[in-house]
Structures are given as structure tokens and as C-alpha cells.
Design an enzyme around this catalytic site. Structure first.
Site, short mmCIF file in Angstrom:
data_model
loop_
_atom_site.label_atom_id
_atom_site.label_comp_id
_atom_site.label_asym_id
_atom_site.label_seq_id
_atom_site.Cartn_x
_atom_site.Cartn_y
_atom_site.Cartn_z
N ARG A 145 0.99 -1.09 0.12
CA ARG A 145 -0.07 0.04 -0.06
C ARG A 145 0.87 1.29 0.04
O ARG A 145 2.04 1.26 0.55
CB ARG A 145 -0.72 0.01 1.36
CG ARG A 145 -2.08 -1.12 1.18
CD ARG A 145 -2.72 -0.98 2.56
NE ARG A 145 -3.61 -2.04 2.62
CZ ARG A 145 -3.57 -3.06 3.25
NH1 ARG A 145 -2.48 -3.27 3.90
NH2 ARG A 145 -4.79 -3.97 3.18
N LYS A 169 -2.92 -2.22 7.66
CA LYS A 169 -4.39 -1.74 8.06
C LYS A 169 -4.73 -2.55 9.43
O LYS A 169 -4.36 -3.95 9.55
CB LYS A 169 -5.57 -1.83 7.01
CG LYS A 169 -5.41 -0.81 5.79
CD LYS A 169 -6.92 -1.02 5.21
CE LYS A 169 -6.61 0.31 3.87
NZ LYS A 169 -7.76 -0.05 3.39
N HIS A 235 -1.59 2.96 -6.43
CA HIS A 235 -2.61 1.90 -6.33
C HIS A 235 -2.54 1.13 -7.68
O HIS A 235 -2.86 -0.07 -7.48
CB HIS A 235 -3.86 2.46 -5.95
CG HIS A 235 -4.40 1.45 -4.64
ND1 HIS A 235 -3.61 1.21 -3.43
CD2 HIS A 235 -5.48 0.62 -4.53
CE1 HIS A 235 -4.25 0.28 -2.59
NE2 HIS A 235 -5.30 0.02 -3.53
N ARG A 238 -0.08 -1.73 -7.31
CA ARG A 238 -0.61 -2.59 -6.36
C ARG A 238 -1.62 -3.50 -7.05
O ARG A 238 -1.69 -4.77 -6.85
CB ARG A 238 -1.07 -1.94 -5.11
CG ARG A 238 -1.85 -2.97 -3.99
CD ARG A 238 -1.92 -2.20 -3.04
NE ARG A 238 -3.22 -2.83 -1.93
CZ ARG A 238 -2.83 -3.85 -1.14
NH1 ARG A 238 -1.77 -4.26 -0.88
NH2 ARG A 238 -3.81 -4.14 -0.25
N HIS A 261 -5.26 -8.41 2.87
CA HIS A 261 -6.71 -8.05 2.91
C HIS A 261 -7.15 -9.03 4.08
O HIS A 261 -6.92 -10.05 4.25
CB HIS A 261 -7.48 -8.71 1.48
CG HIS A 261 -7.18 -7.50 0.57
ND1 HIS A 261 -7.33 -8.06 -0.77
CD2 HIS A 261 -6.69 -6.19 0.50
CE1 HIS A 261 -7.15 -6.95 -1.72
NE2 HIS A 261 -6.50 -5.84 -0.83
N TYR A 270 -10.22 -9.12 -8.04
CA TYR A 270 -8.97 -9.34 -9.24
C TYR A 270 -9.28 -10.43 -9.99
O TYR A 270 -8.90 -10.80 -11.04
CB TYR A 270 -7.50 -9.60 -8.41
CG TYR A 270 -7.21 -8.21 -7.67
CD1 TYR A 270 -6.99 -7.32 -8.45
CD2 TYR A 270 -7.26 -7.97 -6.39
CE1 TYR A 270 -6.53 -6.17 -7.99
CE2 TYR A 270 -6.90 -7.05 -5.81
CZ TYR A 270 -6.57 -5.91 -6.55
OH TYR A 270 -6.25 -4.70 -5.97
#
Length: 294
Positions: A145, A169, A235, A238, A261, A270
Site C-alpha cells: 500500500r 491496516k 495504487h 498494487r 486483505h 482481481y
């Protein structure tokens, strides 16, 4: 803002480990609710009922707020009222069960493999070129990220083992492999910059970590310099990492772990990109793909 609202933000920062970026978004969302309450003279936000919250959501929708922004705004409010219930400040969560309009989920734009390789292979005949090459190679190699890349220190990299450790995160730590081209670029950049273990890998103008905005601007400049037609942003690298990895491996769980994630449904987007690519290949190559049956 009331004391309770500030206590809620402190809880998110200290106990939930929420990043400053996400915290700022929560402040804007709760702030919008407070501002609406003031305009409507409905009193303190802690005393709002379900009908008033629904009126707030409807007002924001009429104002032109996108479905995605509305969902995020309602999520912040729902979290605030859940916290109030758990702390015993209110008995019932007025936001429970409230729904915002569903957002149409757009597929992320990516670079194809040739575009990605061409983009990251920039000249390294200057210190800035060495830095940019290392930054781009690491981005595409490991799918970090933007916030993770900006905050990376040299002690988070193991150049011998080919690994990078980042805090993602929710303060979740993960270790991601670094490809050979990225390792080579990072070694050259390390030798040139002479950064210590506690120093940022990519320092900003005043020695601290480079800002997200600076990276965004630089990537845009590099893409324009190469004459790329696509609007390239951090991004996108990524997204490209994830799509190319999934296309080659088919391992959705593995890609989920590498991206950090928490929910695999976030990674599943994806698979749609991969199917989109396969559909194009089929349409272009199969002799009966576009022919009408007689």
C-alpha cells in the site's frame, strides 16, 4: 465536537490502531453528521434516533454524495453508535440496520505485464533515478500500500532473505517477498543514500518519511515522461501486482495474504480482472468466438 465524540476518536486511534488517514475520514464523516444536526436543530448527535439518521443519509444523497461515500459515512456513524452502546451511554444503536444505496463496484485499472516492466525500468544515472527505480520496483514487486511504502524503514527490509515487513491496516504485520530486480535496485539505492536501520527507505525533503502526495506526483511525472496514455497512480501498481500474480498462480488465498486483505471478498475483484483478460484472449483467438451461428 462533544467530549464523547473525541473519546470515540481516541478509542479508534489507541485501541483499534486506526491509521491517521482513516481517522481523518471518520472525523469528516462524523463531522458531517454533527453539522447536519446543527442545521436541523435536532440536538446532540448522541441523542439522534433512527428516523433522524435516515433523514441525514437521505439529505447527503440528495446533495450528490456518491453511494460509496454514503456507505463509508454510514459505516462511521454505525461504529460511533455501537461504541456508545458498549460504553453504556445509549441503550439502542439507532444506526443498526440502516442501509445506504449500493455502490457500483468499478474494476481497478491496471498496467499489463509489459507496461509495468517498461514503466519501472527508468534510468539510474542520478541519485534521484536510483531512488525512483527502487521505489517503483518495490511497489510492483511486493504490492505494498502507498502508506506502507512511505512508512518503510531500512530495518523493515531483509535484503539477504529478500523480504519486507510492513505494518498494514489495523496494525496487522505481514511479511512479503521482494523480487530480485527490486532487491538489486534497493541495494543500489541503499549504497547511494547511506540510510541507517532506523531511517526511512524513501526520505522526504526534510529527512522524514516521504509523503504520499510526493509519491503520487512523482509517479504521475514519470508516467508522463514515458508518454504513457494511462493515468498511472500508486495504487495501480498494487492492482497490477495482484492481477498479474493471480493470473500466473491462480492462488486467491495466497494473493489475499500478500496484499494484507482481512476479507477475501476484497481480493476477489482481481478474479474478475483475470476473467476479463481471458475473455479478450478468447474473443481475439477462438475461431467461433464472434461468429453468429447459422
Amino acid at each position: 465536537m462533544s467530549r464523547l465524540v473525541e473519546d470515540f476518536f481516541a478509542f479508534l486511534h489507541v485501541e483499534r490502531g486506526m491509521s491517521s488517514h482513516t481517522l481523518d475520514a471518520y472525523r469528516r464523516d462524523i463531522g458531517a453528521l454533527i453539522a447536519w444536526g446543527g442545521q436541523q436543530a435536532v440536538g446532540e448527535v448522541v441523542a439522534l434516533d433512527r428516523a433522524q439518521l435516515q433523514a441525514f443519509v437521505s439529505a447527503e444523497h440528495r446533495r450528490g454524495l456518491s453511494a460509496k461515500s454514503l456507505q463509508r459515512r454510514l459505516s462511521a456513524c454505525r461504529g460511533f453508535y455501537t461504541w456508545l452502546v458498549k460504553r453504556g451511554h445509549i441503550a439502542v444503536n439507532p444506526a443498526a440496520g440502516l442501509r445506504a444505496p449500493k455502490a457500483l463496484r468499478k474494476l481497478p485499472r491496471i498496467l499489463d505485464a509489459d507496461e509495468a516492466v517498461s514503466f519501472v525500468q527508468i534510468p539510474t544515472d542520478t541519485p534521484l533515478g536510483l531512488r525512483d527505480r527502487a521505489l517503483l520496483e518495490l511497489f510492483y514487486s511486493s504490492g505494498l500500500r502507498l502508506s506502507e511504502l512511505c512508512g518503510l524503514r531500512w530495518d523493515g527490509l531483509d535484503l539477504d532473505a529478500g523480504l519486507v515487513s510492513v505494518l498494514g491496516k489495523g496494525s496487522r504485520q505481514r511479511v512479503v517477498p521482494v523480487g530480485s530486480y527490486a532487491l538489486s535496485a534497493l541495494r543500489e539505492w541503499c549504497a547511494s543514500s547511506g540510510g541507517g536501520a532506523q531511517q526511512p527507505v524513501f526520505p522526504g525533503r526534510y529527512g522524514g518519511p516521504i509523503s504520499a502526495r510526493a509519491v503520487q506526483v512523482r509517479i504521475k511525472q514519470l508516467a508522463q515522461r514515458q508518454g504513457m496514455a494511462k493515468h498511472v497512480h500508486p495504487h495501480m501498481l498494487r492492482h497490477s501486482f495482484a492481477s498479474h500474480l493471480l493470473e500466473s498462480s491462480g492462488d486467491l488465498r495466497g494473493v489475499q495474504e500478500l496484499l494484507g486483505h482481512a476479507d477475501i471478498t476484497t481480493t476477489q475483484i482481481y478474479t474478475h480482472l483475470d476473467f476479463q483478460y481471458l475473455s479478450k484472449v478468447y474473443d481475439a483467438a477462438h475461431p467461433r468466438a464472434r461468429r453468429k451461428a447459422r
